[in-house]
Design a protein around this motif. Structure first.
Motif, PDB file in Angstrom:
ATOM      1  N   ARG A   1       0.803  -1.231   0.000  1.00 44.51           N
ATOM      2  CA  ARG A   1       0.000   0.000   0.000  1.00 44.51           C
ATOM      3  C   ARG A   1       0.835   1.281   0.000  1.00 44.51           C
ATOM      4  O   ARG A   1       0.459   2.252  -0.676  1.00 44.51           O
ATOM      5  CB  ARG A   1      -0.949   0.013   1.187  1.00 44.51           C
TER       6      ARG A   1
ATOM      7  N   VAL B   1       0.160   4.812  -2.039  1.00 44.75           N
ATOM      8  CA  VAL B   1      -0.046   6.077  -1.324  1.00 44.75           C
ATOM      9  C   VAL B   1       0.959   7.130  -1.800  1.00 44.75           C
ATOM     10  O   VAL B   1       0.612   8.292  -2.017  1.00 44.75           O
ATOM     11  CB  VAL B   1       0.067   5.863   0.195  1.00 44.75           C
TER      12      VAL B   1
ATOM     13  N   ARG C   1       0.052   8.481  -5.258  1.00 41.32           N
ATOM     14  CA  ARG C   1      -1.071   9.423  -5.166  1.00 41.32           C
ATOM     15  C   ARG C   1      -0.616  10.765  -4.614  1.00 41.32           C
ATOM     16  O   ARG C   1      -1.018  11.826  -5.114  1.00 41.32           O
ATOM     17  CB  ARG C   1      -2.175   8.848  -4.282  1.00 41.32           C
TER      18      ARG C   1
ATOM     19  N   TRP D   1      -6.253  -3.177  -3.708  1.00 41.37           N
ATOM     20  CA  TRP D   1      -5.611  -2.221  -2.805  1.00 41.37           C
ATOM     21  C   TRP D   1      -5.333  -0.917  -3.541  1.00 41.37           C
ATOM     22  O   TRP D   1      -5.497   0.171  -2.983  1.00 41.37           O
ATOM     23  CB  TRP D   1      -4.302  -2.796  -2.270  1.00 41.37           C
TER      24      TRP D   1
ATOM     25  N   GLU E   1      -8.370   1.171  -3.824  1.00 39.83           N
ATOM     26  CA  GLU E   1      -8.696   1.792  -2.538  1.00 39.83           C
ATOM     27  C   GLU E   1      -7.785   2.979  -2.235  1.00 39.83           C
ATOM     28  O   GLU E   1      -8.152   3.861  -1.454  1.00 39.83           O
ATOM     29  CB  GLU E   1      -8.596   0.741  -1.423  1.00 39.83           C
ATOM     30  N   GLU E   2      -6.614   3.016  -2.884  1.00 37.36           N
ATOM     31  CA  GLU E   2      -5.689   4.130  -2.674  1.00 37.36           C
ATOM     32  C   GLU E   2      -5.723   5.145  -3.816  1.00 37.36           C
ATOM     33  O   GLU E   2      -4.895   6.032  -3.871  1.00 37.36           O
ATOM     34  CB  GLU E   2      -4.259   3.595  -2.494  1.00 37.36           C
TER      35      GLU E   2
END
Length: 262
Positions: free
Chosen positions: A191, A195, A198, A227, A230-231
């Motif tokens: 993840r 992150v 982004r 995942w 979701e990010e």
């Protein structure tokens, strides 16, 4: 954190249009579920089927199942498929692997987008060839978010300066960022790569000269795309979960030490 397992068993080879269609439906269902968990609209996530190693007959099955854009790592393999399937005039190709400058002429001739831009020599070569072809090309900047020396992509602290240089190449339409996350079954390791991408995209939108153009986040593959969604992923690159496991080793399609498996 989600409870979705990232690494699934070896995928069965999809050898019929019905099997490919069923796999596509399953992936789209999982995309919708991931979007629901993240309170996102599923229409904001694009599925990019990855057809590397997939033969012509199965690509035609995928086309019949509705695929109109396919991702390929090797330029010459993709170019050969484009030539062979020229009758499918609305089938487009995205190059998602590392590009050498001497292959830029092929990408400029046929590709719809290039997702692995990470140096200005390639940007210059693509721009020159595209101008000769009278074409433009959507590009995503590849970022090495895992910090692995074996992976291509810009270091995170190089991305802003790189983005500031891109307006000089008028045939390149900047669309966003791409990354290969750490290949791991540990969510806590994977993840952070998403992150980071982004957060870099958000920084570019504020500080880069073409800031508004940095909208896309191409991240997530067969083992971890939920995942990624979701990010914030806007494009997920999925191959094996659609077409089945490959016979060639990953080292043939990714740089040595790069364990990503779309």
């Amino acid at each position: 954190m989600s409870a979705v397992p990232p690494i699934r068993p070896a995928y069965q080879t999809a050898s019929s249009q019905a099997e490919i269609q069923a796999n596509l439906a399953d992936i789209r269902h999982r995309i919708q579920a991931a979007c629901a968990r993240a309170d996102r609209d599923p229409s904001t996530v694009r599925l990019l089927p990855v057809s590397k190693t997939v033969d012509e007959s199965r690509i035609r099955m995928a086309y019949a199942a509705g695929c109109r854009l396919l991702g390929e790592n090797k330029v010459q393999e993709a170019y050969g498929k484009w030539e062979t399937m020229a009758d499918l005039t609305d089938l487009h190709w995205a190059i998602i692997g590392h590009l050498q400058t001497n292959k830029a002429k092929f990408v400029a001739r046929f590709a719809q987008e290039f997702q692995a831009l990470d140096n200005l020599r390639v940007a210059e070569a693509l721009d020159r060839r595209l101008q000769e072809e009278g074409r433009s090309l959507d590009v995503l900047v590849q970022v090495n978010t895992s910090g692995e020396d074996s992976k291509f992509g810009l270091a995170p602290d190089q991305v802003l300066d790189f983005a500031r240089a891109l307006p000089a190449y008028g045939a390149l339409r900047v669309r966003g960022l791409m990354t290969l996350a750490l290949f791991s079954s540990d969510e806590n390791h994977v993840r952070p790569c998403f992150v980071l991408l982004r957060s870099l995209r958000d920084q570019l939108r504020q500080e880069a000269p073409q800031g508004d153009a940095f909208a896309e986040l191409s991240m997530g593959m067969s083992g971890d795309f939920e995942w990624a969604i979701e990010e914030g992923a806007t494009t997920v690159r999925v191959g094996q979960a659609i077409f089945g496991s490959r016979t060639l080793p990953d080292s043939y399609y990714w740089p040595e030490g790069t364990a990503g498996k779309p």
